[in-house]
Scaffold this active site. Sequence first.
Site, mmCIF file in Angstrom:
data_model
loop_
_atom_site.group_PDB
_atom_site.id
_atom_site.type_symbol
_atom_site.label_atom_id
_atom_site.label_comp_id
_atom_site.label_asym_id
_atom_site.label_seq_id
_atom_site.Cartn_x
_atom_site.Cartn_y
_atom_site.Cartn_z
ATOM 1 N N ARG A 86 0.821 -1.217 0.000
ATOM 2 C CA ARG A 86 0.000 0.000 0.000
ATOM 3 C C ARG A 86 0.855 1.267 0.000
ATOM 4 O O ARG A 86 0.499 2.272 0.608
ATOM 5 C CB ARG A 86 -0.964 0.018 1.201
ATOM 6 C CG ARG A 86 -1.920 -1.144 1.254
ATOM 7 C CD ARG A 86 -2.862 -1.194 0.055
ATOM 8 N NE ARG A 86 -3.663 -2.407 0.095
ATOM 9 C CZ ARG A 86 -3.305 -3.556 -0.460
ATOM 10 N NH1 ARG A 86 -2.161 -3.644 -1.128
ATOM 11 N NH2 ARG A 86 -4.073 -4.609 -0.382
ATOM 12 N N SER A 97 -11.401 -0.015 2.955
ATOM 13 C CA SER A 97 -10.626 -0.280 4.169
ATOM 14 C C SER A 97 -10.010 1.022 4.675
ATOM 15 O O SER A 97 -9.212 1.646 3.983
ATOM 16 C CB SER A 97 -9.523 -1.302 3.884
ATOM 17 O OG SER A 97 -10.085 -2.525 3.453
ATOM 18 N N GLU A 140 -5.495 4.392 5.857
ATOM 19 C CA GLU A 140 -5.155 4.183 4.455
ATOM 20 C C GLU A 140 -5.526 5.377 3.580
ATOM 21 O O GLU A 140 -4.757 5.759 2.702
ATOM 22 C CB GLU A 140 -5.848 2.907 3.942
ATOM 23 C CG GLU A 140 -5.426 2.494 2.551
ATOM 24 C CD GLU A 140 -5.871 1.086 2.195
ATOM 25 O OE1 GLU A 140 -6.119 0.854 1.007
ATOM 26 O OE2 GLU A 140 -5.969 0.237 3.091
#
Length: 351
Positions: free
Chosen positions: A160, A239, A343
């Site tokens: 990520r 998420s 995130e």
Amino acid sequence: MQELHDAPLAPLTTFRLGGPATRLLTATTDAEVIAAVREADASGTPLLVVGGGSNLVIGDKGFDGTALRIATEGFALSGTSLELAAGEVWTDAVARTVEAGLAGIECLAGIPGSAGATPIQNVGAYGQEVSSTITEVVAYDRRTGETVTLSNAECSFSYRHSRFKAEPDRFVVLRVRFALEDADGLSAPLAYPETARAMGVEQGERVALTAARETVLKLRAGKGMVLDPEDHDTWSAGSFFTNPILDGAAFEEFLARVHERLGPEVTPPAFPAGDGRTKTSAAWLIDRAGFTKGYGTGPARISTKHTLALTNRGEATTDDLLALAREVVAGVHAAFGVTLVNEPVTVGVSL
């Protein structure tokens, strides 16, 4: 290039949150994107680049500067090579590659947002990451004032994360190039246990491309991870937290906290993450810390379908959302000593 002033940004995000921008530009060509960026940089005007808005948390006061919405189009397929303009809708592009019989990104179906955002976040789900198929990223380099082509290695991809995320004010992604696979209508080997189980096959097997995509879409929809204007569980950024990656000592301390809190027979999710590190599940941590599906009484709550998604139930503000996020972070840390990291990108606010 369309120009609006005091323009609402909330409708451009999947959270449907955030105040207005002083000015909003919508660019439909690479040349317009570059011109807008150059103008902002030359005048010293703060610049916010907006794609699909699926990974963005904007403060209630909005953005005092120029917001640039990238709405470029371009889907070019040559053999197994694919080039996407940054503004292409990602999930539509995945569907077209599956229709063309090409494997490599089929398990990334249903992810909201634009193609240009995928290398920034190194988007991944259900055992696939874009870093495994991206060959090059074409971007405007604000430092040099030139358009550059970065190889996969030069993108510095990790979980990520990427060079684009590490240098957020340097590159504006224009185009993304991929190398896909012609496997006679079959998917890439299924790397994610849940997907394999749902399809009744062993992990590592290939299945029909269309079946893989449809299975992933069904799994995502069951977790509120496919956009639906009528479903407030999808008024989210997917998420909200990344899965923590712990070094050896931190993981041992985490295990001790788990056994102390939940009992010695409880084993948390654990996956090798290289260099002696271990990745565990943010969703598991959130749930075991007491933040179950649907948690909350205000206008921002945890999704009723998935503990990793924080949602706007229709009347929330960004402050409501951040209050919930901070409560979850504090609760997980108190329970297990692990600090969750958000995130989505935050604009004008922070956890």
